[in-house]
Design an enzyme around this catalytic site. Structure first.
Site, mmCIF file in Angstrom:
data_model
loop_
_atom_site.group_PDB
_atom_site.id
_atom_site.type_symbol
_atom_site.label_atom_id
_atom_site.label_comp_id
_atom_site.label_asym_id
_atom_site.label_seq_id
_atom_site.Cartn_x
_atom_site.Cartn_y
_atom_site.Cartn_z
ATOM 1 N N SER A 254 -5.831 3.803 -11.208
ATOM 2 C CA SER A 254 -4.511 3.250 -10.888
ATOM 3 C C SER A 254 -4.573 2.355 -9.648
ATOM 4 O O SER A 254 -5.359 1.421 -9.618
ATOM 5 C CB SER A 254 -3.519 4.415 -10.739
ATOM 6 O OG SER A 254 -2.233 3.975 -10.984
ATOM 7 N N HIS A 395 -1.247 7.094 -18.696
ATOM 8 C CA HIS A 395 -1.841 6.555 -17.475
ATOM 9 C C HIS A 395 -2.537 7.707 -16.744
ATOM 10 O O HIS A 395 -1.916 8.390 -15.926
ATOM 11 C CB HIS A 395 -0.672 5.989 -16.656
ATOM 12 C CG HIS A 395 -1.053 5.360 -15.367
ATOM 13 N ND1 HIS A 395 -1.548 4.088 -15.275
ATOM 14 C CD2 HIS A 395 -0.979 5.816 -14.084
ATOM 15 C CE1 HIS A 395 -1.763 3.785 -14.005
ATOM 16 N NE2 HIS A 395 -1.442 4.820 -13.273
HETATM 17 C C1 GCU Z 1 2.794 2.202 -9.649
HETATM 18 C C2 GCU Z 1 2.382 0.756 -9.493
HETATM 19 C C3 GCU Z 1 1.044 0.478 -10.169
HETATM 20 C C4 GCU Z 1 0.005 1.462 -9.696
HETATM 21 C C5 GCU Z 1 0.509 2.870 -9.873
HETATM 22 C C6 GCU Z 1 -0.373 3.939 -9.257
HETATM 23 O O1 GCU Z 1 3.083 2.474 -10.990
HETATM 24 O O2 GCU Z 1 3.403 -0.042 -10.013
HETATM 25 O O3 GCU Z 1 0.620 -0.838 -9.891
HETATM 26 O O4 GCU Z 1 -1.204 1.251 -10.374
HETATM 27 O O5 GCU Z 1 1.756 3.025 -9.207
HETATM 28 O O6 GCU Z 1 -1.227 3.679 -8.458
HETATM 29 O O7 GCU Z 1 -0.127 5.109 -9.554
#
Ligand code: GCU
Length: 417
Positions: A254, A395
């Site tokens: 992420s 995710h």
């Molecule tokens: C949010 C953000 C993302 C990121 C994510 C994370 O959703 O918008 O860009 O990757 O957090 O790091 O959990």
């Protein structure tokens, strides 16, 4: 006149709505033209790896420093490492465990990070995964010997001992036993130790960047700071004979997926990078209007980025780069991009297309990128020098993902000597 005003007003409203609404419809992605990573600032085209490394790669790195993530300082001479615990009989005798305190400033003010390192018993110089992760190291495995330290909280903005800490509470994201059994070391560092990730960017005054006040190194975002910290962890790993420092594989999920791409782009000592669900400003194409956009990152996480990044909000076509440039910076080193079918915010298809667009750069080195024209079936990992997979699910990092990561690592680091 009245009519005209109304028309203009609705046009303005429409622009505002389309600029902010998240698109999840492939048919509405819109047209875009990707810049060619191989075309230099002077218009000449790179046709070999030497020119890529000597001329084009530094140009792209500079574009990223100036516009996207900011400029990170050199290592700094004050970073110190204290290996305060060693056990040669960890995890039922399968591993050597070390806990190392990294002091990023060399002064009592820190900041400090705890690096947890397991290497397989009886093996010197093991290829090693360095994993940036989201919480205290006690969460990665139920090992009572891992010390529990205070952690930063997004909610309170404070550093405090975790209430009711559960050892191994994030163990489902890792396959530590299997990783060791396959001959790899695995190390962990909590990114919040490097610099706390706090609302509004409040963490800057507590983290690595506090030691590099402007104007000496102005304007690097938190992603730059976390990437800088990953390189400092690698500085330690280079001193440890149980680790093969030529074969350190950097992993992050992420926001930490974005971070490892930037760390790997800048620091060629990382032998390979695995970016999991890195999404917007990670591996997903920014010019594609699908899921999270440049505008979203600029609005919600400005402190992750360089200040100059703000100018691209709503002006994506003005970006001098796109994510295939970031991927290209890692060439010719192995890079695995993992995505999830339900992670629409992260735009898996945009990552696939970026990997394809970066492929000509890998080919300059005689390496294989993604030649496949179609998005692969779910859970079917493409194992080239650029690896790609889209797991069924959200995710996240799944246990099956680790099977792919280990196969990828094996292909690059276990069959060659
Ligand atoms: C949010 C953000 C993302 C990121 C994510 C994370 O959703 O918008 O860009 O990757 O957090 O790091 O959990």
């Amino acid at each position: 006149m009245k009519m005209k005003f109304k028309t203009i007003l609705s046009a303005v409203l429409l622009v505002c709505i389309t600029a902010t609404a998240t698109n999840y419809d492939e048919a509405k992605v819109g047209n875009y033209v990707l810049p060619d990573a191989r075309v230099c600032a002077d218009g000449s085209r790179v046709t070999n790896s030497e020119t890529w490394l000597a001329k084009r790669r530094p140009e792209i790195l500079e574009l990223y420093r100036k516009n996207i993530f900011g400029r990170s300082p050199a290592a700094g001479t004050n970073v110190t490492f204290n290996t305060w615990e060693i056990s040669t009989n960890a995890l039922g005798g399968t591993a050597t465990r070390k806990q190392i305190k990294i002091n990023f400033s060399g002064t009592p003010n820190g900041p400090f990070a705890q690096l947890l390192l397991y290497t397989p018993t009886g093996k010197v110089s093991a290829p090693t995964f360095l994993c940036l992760q989201f919480s205290g190291n006690y969460t990665v495995i139920d090992d009572p010997a891992i010390a529990i330290f205070p952690v930063w909280s997004w909610k309170t903005g404070a550093l405090a001992m975790p209430k009711n800490p559960v050892r191994g509470s994030a163990a489902q994201n890792w396959k530590i036993a299997e990783t060791l059994a396959r001959g790899y070391g695995i190390a962990f560092i909590n990114y919040q130790d490097i610099e706390p990730d706090l609302p509004g960017g409040a963490g800057e005054k507590f983290g690595a960047r506090k030691n590099f006040p402007p104007p000496s190194t102005s304007d690097w975002g938190a992603i730059g700071a976390w990437a800088w910290g990953a390189s400092r962890a690698l500085d330690y790993l280079q001193t440890d004979k149980d680790v093969n420092a030529q074969r350190v594989i950097l992993f992050g999920h992420s926001r930490l997926g974005k971070t490892v791409l930037w760390a790997g782009a800048q620091d060629a000592r990382f032998a390979a990078v695995i970016a999991n669900c890195s999404g917007e400003m990670g591996a997903s194409l920014s010019r594609r209007d699908y899921g999270e956009t440049v505008d979203d990152v600029a609005k919600h996480f400005p402190y992750w980025m360089a200040k100059n990044f703000q100018q691209f909000s709503n002006h994506w076509n003005n970006l001098p780069v796109d994510s295939h440039f970031l991927i290209s910076l890692i060439a010719p080193r192995p890079l695995f991009l993992n995505t999830g079918s339900e992670d629409k915010w992260g735009d898996p298809h945009g990552e696939f297309l970026a990997a394809r667009a970066a492929t000509p750069v890998y080919e300059l080195f005689g390496k294989s990128g993604i030649a496949e024209t179609n998005f692969p079936p779910l859970d079917h990992a493409l194992q080239h020098d650029i690896g790609f997979n889209c797991h069924t699910g959200k995710h996240d990092v799944l246990p099956t993902d680790w099977d792919n990561f280990l196969d990828f690592a094996d292909a690059h680091f276990m069959q060659k000597n």
